[in-house]
Design a protein around this motif. Structure first.
Motif, PDB file in Angstrom:
ATOM      1  N   ARG A 290      -2.684  -0.592  -7.777  1.00  0.00           N
ATOM      2  CA  ARG A 290      -3.630  -1.213  -6.855  1.00  0.00           C
ATOM      3  C   ARG A 290      -2.879  -2.172  -5.931  1.00  0.00           C
ATOM      4  O   ARG A 290      -1.807  -2.677  -6.270  1.00  0.00           O
ATOM      5  CB  ARG A 290      -4.732  -1.975  -7.608  1.00  0.00           C
ATOM      6  N   SER A 291      -3.445  -2.432  -4.771  1.00  0.00           N
ATOM      7  CA  SER A 291      -2.876  -3.393  -3.830  1.00  0.00           C
ATOM      8  C   SER A 291      -3.343  -4.793  -4.205  1.00  0.00           C
ATOM      9  O   SER A 291      -4.523  -4.998  -4.488  1.00  0.00           O
ATOM     10  CB  SER A 291      -3.303  -3.058  -2.399  1.00  0.00           C
ATOM     11  N   LYS A 292      -2.420  -5.746  -4.205  1.00  0.00           N
ATOM     12  CA  LYS A 292      -2.783  -7.116  -4.595  1.00  0.00           C
ATOM     13  C   LYS A 292      -1.882  -8.131  -3.900  1.00  0.00           C
ATOM     14  O   LYS A 292      -0.776  -7.807  -3.450  1.00  0.00           O
ATOM     15  CB  LYS A 292      -2.690  -7.278  -6.112  1.00  0.00           C
TER      16      LYS A 292
ATOM     17  N   SER B 237       0.806  -1.213   0.000  1.00  0.00           N
ATOM     18  CA  SER B 237       0.000   0.000   0.000  1.00  0.00           C
ATOM     19  C   SER B 237       0.842   1.267   0.000  1.00  0.00           C
ATOM     20  O   SER B 237       0.302   2.357  -0.220  1.00  0.00           O
ATOM     21  CB  SER B 237      -0.919   0.030   1.233  1.00  0.00           C
ATOM     22  N   ALA B 238       2.164   1.149   0.225  1.00  0.00           N
ATOM     23  CA  ALA B 238       2.997   2.355   0.293  1.00  0.00           C
ATOM     24  C   ALA B 238       4.323   2.143  -0.435  1.00  0.00           C
ATOM     25  O   ALA B 238       4.479   2.542  -1.591  1.00  0.00           O
ATOM     26  CB  ALA B 238       3.217   2.766   1.748  1.00  0.00           C
ATOM     27  N   ARG B 239       5.298   1.489   0.218  1.00  0.00           N
ATOM     28  CA  ARG B 239       6.641   1.409  -0.357  1.00  0.00           C
ATOM     29  C   ARG B 239       6.686   0.687  -1.698  1.00  0.00           C
ATOM     30  O   ARG B 239       7.289   1.189  -2.654  1.00  0.00           O
ATOM     31  CB  ARG B 239       7.582   0.717   0.647  1.00  0.00           C
ATOM     32  N   SER B 240       6.074  -0.468  -1.791  1.00  0.00           N
ATOM     33  CA  SER B 240       6.124  -1.204  -3.058  1.00  0.00           C
ATOM     34  C   SER B 240       5.317  -0.503  -4.146  1.00  0.00           C
ATOM     35  O   SER B 240       5.673  -0.562  -5.337  1.00  0.00           O
ATOM     36  CB  SER B 240       5.630  -2.640  -2.857  1.00  0.00           C
ATOM     37  N   ILE B 241       4.239   0.162  -3.751  1.00  0.00           N
ATOM     38  CA  ILE B 241       3.462   0.941  -4.721  1.00  0.00           C
ATOM     39  C   ILE B 241       4.306   2.100  -5.259  1.00  0.00           C
ATOM     40  O   ILE B 241       4.337   2.369  -6.476  1.00  0.00           O
ATOM     41  CB  ILE B 241       2.176   1.478  -4.065  1.00  0.00           C
TER      42      ILE B 241
ATOM     43  N   GLN C 155       0.345  -9.714   2.664  1.00  0.00           N
ATOM     44  CA  GLN C 155      -0.928  -9.460   3.346  1.00  0.00           C
ATOM     45  C   GLN C 155      -1.440  -8.098   2.863  1.00  0.00           C
ATOM     46  O   GLN C 155      -1.428  -7.121   3.606  1.00  0.00           O
ATOM     47  CB  GLN C 155      -0.732  -9.459   4.860  1.00  0.00           C
ATOM     48  N   PRO C 156      -1.884  -8.025   1.626  1.00  0.00           N
ATOM     49  CA  PRO C 156      -2.169  -6.721   1.010  1.00  0.00           C
ATOM     50  C   PRO C 156      -3.334  -5.976   1.643  1.00  0.00           C
ATOM     51  O   PRO C 156      -4.291  -6.588   2.118  1.00  0.00           O
ATOM     52  CB  PRO C 156      -2.477  -7.093  -0.447  1.00  0.00           C
ATOM     53  N   ALA C 157      -3.210  -4.671   1.640  1.00  0.00           N
ATOM     54  CA  ALA C 157      -4.307  -3.802   2.065  1.00  0.00           C
ATOM     55  C   ALA C 157      -5.391  -3.810   0.983  1.00  0.00           C
ATOM     56  O   ALA C 157      -5.211  -4.373  -0.107  1.00  0.00           O
ATOM     57  CB  ALA C 157      -3.791  -2.393   2.297  1.00  0.00           C
ATOM     58  N   THR C 158      -6.494  -3.202   1.287  1.00  0.00           N
ATOM     59  CA  THR C 158      -7.575  -3.147   0.299  1.00  0.00           C
ATOM     60  C   THR C 158      -7.254  -2.192  -0.847  1.00  0.00           C
ATOM     61  O   THR C 158      -7.767  -2.354  -1.956  1.00  0.00           O
ATOM     62  CB  THR C 158      -8.896  -2.726   0.962  1.00  0.00           C
ATOM     63  N   ALA C 159      -6.395  -1.200  -0.585  1.00  0.00           N
ATOM     64  CA  ALA C 159      -6.048  -0.209  -1.611  1.00  0.00           C
ATOM     65  C   ALA C 159      -4.786   0.520  -1.179  1.00  0.00           C
ATOM     66  O   ALA C 159      -4.420   0.526   0.004  1.00  0.00           O
ATOM     67  CB  ALA C 159      -7.193   0.792  -1.795  1.00  0.00           C
ATOM     68  N   PRO C 160      -4.076   1.150  -2.120  1.00  0.00           N
ATOM     69  CA  PRO C 160      -2.910   1.958  -1.749  1.00  0.00           C
ATOM     70  C   PRO C 160      -3.300   3.096  -0.808  1.00  0.00           C
ATOM     71  O   PRO C 160      -4.439   3.586  -0.837  1.00  0.00           O
ATOM     72  CB  PRO C 160      -2.418   2.497  -3.100  1.00  0.00           C
TER      73      PRO C 160
END
Length: 279
Positions: free
Chosen positions: A175-177, A125-129, A151-156
């Motif tokens: 998007r978070s996945k 949701s943050a660094r990898s995005i 363990q992805p969040a629902t969205a960035p």
């Protein structure tokens, strides 16, 4: 030498000691506190201490003191010694086992054949995005950037998307996945896999087809910053700056002159870079 090899193989034959060693390999070049290792492996501190002692005696890990803490790091030369002894003289008659590094296929990114690069953190949701967006821009079509989380969040994070847009990045496709979205049979084959958070590096990752090159580029999670709004924004800026510095260094590597061994050294060196940039 035979006695040392036996002790090294014996040290790695224990499932939990092997899991510990694999954790330190995933975290390399970081040196990791014993307490964090115990937490990651869900083991008691005294049990992990015994494992660390055995691996240290076998020459497979190194320790260093930082203040009152002992930090542990995989000892690559020790690991190379294991393979050297196991495969000694094999290249005289088994080149299919021991291909010299200079003969390995080089990884050269081009617009015609861009290389797939995956950035992993726990929540995606943050660094990898951020890393996905930065490489998409800085790679100039020579790389295809991906990101995912264990363990992805629902969205960035909204703060991340706002920061990226302010710096000129297109966020429409971010998007978070979950890791499964980029590791299945229909997923593109990765050429590089980078972990950008310690927690993700501590976890066992999928077995990636094609044996992509990997490195740990850990940095603090800006989402966890506590304090004023200005302090939180600064944390996001610093994470962005550090990732941009690392990704620029990666994209600028002379891929056409590097064999895989040399390239791996460069990837590890980039992970050691701690400077931040706020612009």
């Amino acid at each position: 030498m035979e006695i040392k090899l036996t002790s090294q193989l014996s040290a790695l034959a224990h499932p939990q000691r092997l899991a510990l060693f694999r954790l330190l390999m995933r975290r390399y070049p970081d040196a990791v506190p014993a307490g964090e290792i115990a937490t990651a492996l869900a083991q008691k501190a005294n049990t992990v201490s015994a494992y660390l002692s055995t691996l240290s005696a076998a020459g497979l890990i190194l320790s260093q003191r930082q203040g009152t803490s002992l930090l542990y790091q995989a000892h690559l030369n020790g690991l190379r010694g294991v393979f050297d002894q196991l495969l000694s003289d094999c290249c005289q008659n088994r080149p299919d086992i021991c291909t010299p590094p200079d003969h390995e296929t080089a990884l050269i990114p081009t617009a015609e054949r861009p290389l797939n690069v995956l950035f992993i953190c726990t929540g995606n949701s943050a660094r990898s995005i951020m890393a996905e967006a930065i490489l998409t821009q800085e790679g100039h079509g020579r790389f295809i950037a991906h990101s995912a989380g264990s363990q992805p969040a629902t969205a960035p994070q909204l703060e991340v998307l706002a920061l990226l847009r302010a710096k000129g990045h297109d966020t429409a496709t971010l998007r978070s996945k979950h890791l499964s979205a980029v590791s299945g049979e229909v997923a593109p084959q990765m050429d590089f896999v980078f972990t950008v958070c310690n927690h993700a590096a501590n976890e066992a990752c999928p077995a990636w087809p094609g044996q992509p090159m990997s490195a740990h580029w850990g940095l603090p999670d800006p989402v966890m910053t506590r304090g004023t709004e200005a302090q939180k924004q600064l944390a996001y800026q610093q994470a962005y700056g550090l990732l941009r510095n690392r990704i620029r260094a990666f994209a600028a590597l002379p891929f056409d002159t590097l064999n895989r061994l040399s390239l791996q050294h460069h990837l590890d060196d980039i992970g050691r870079h701690k400077a931040t940039e706020r612009s």
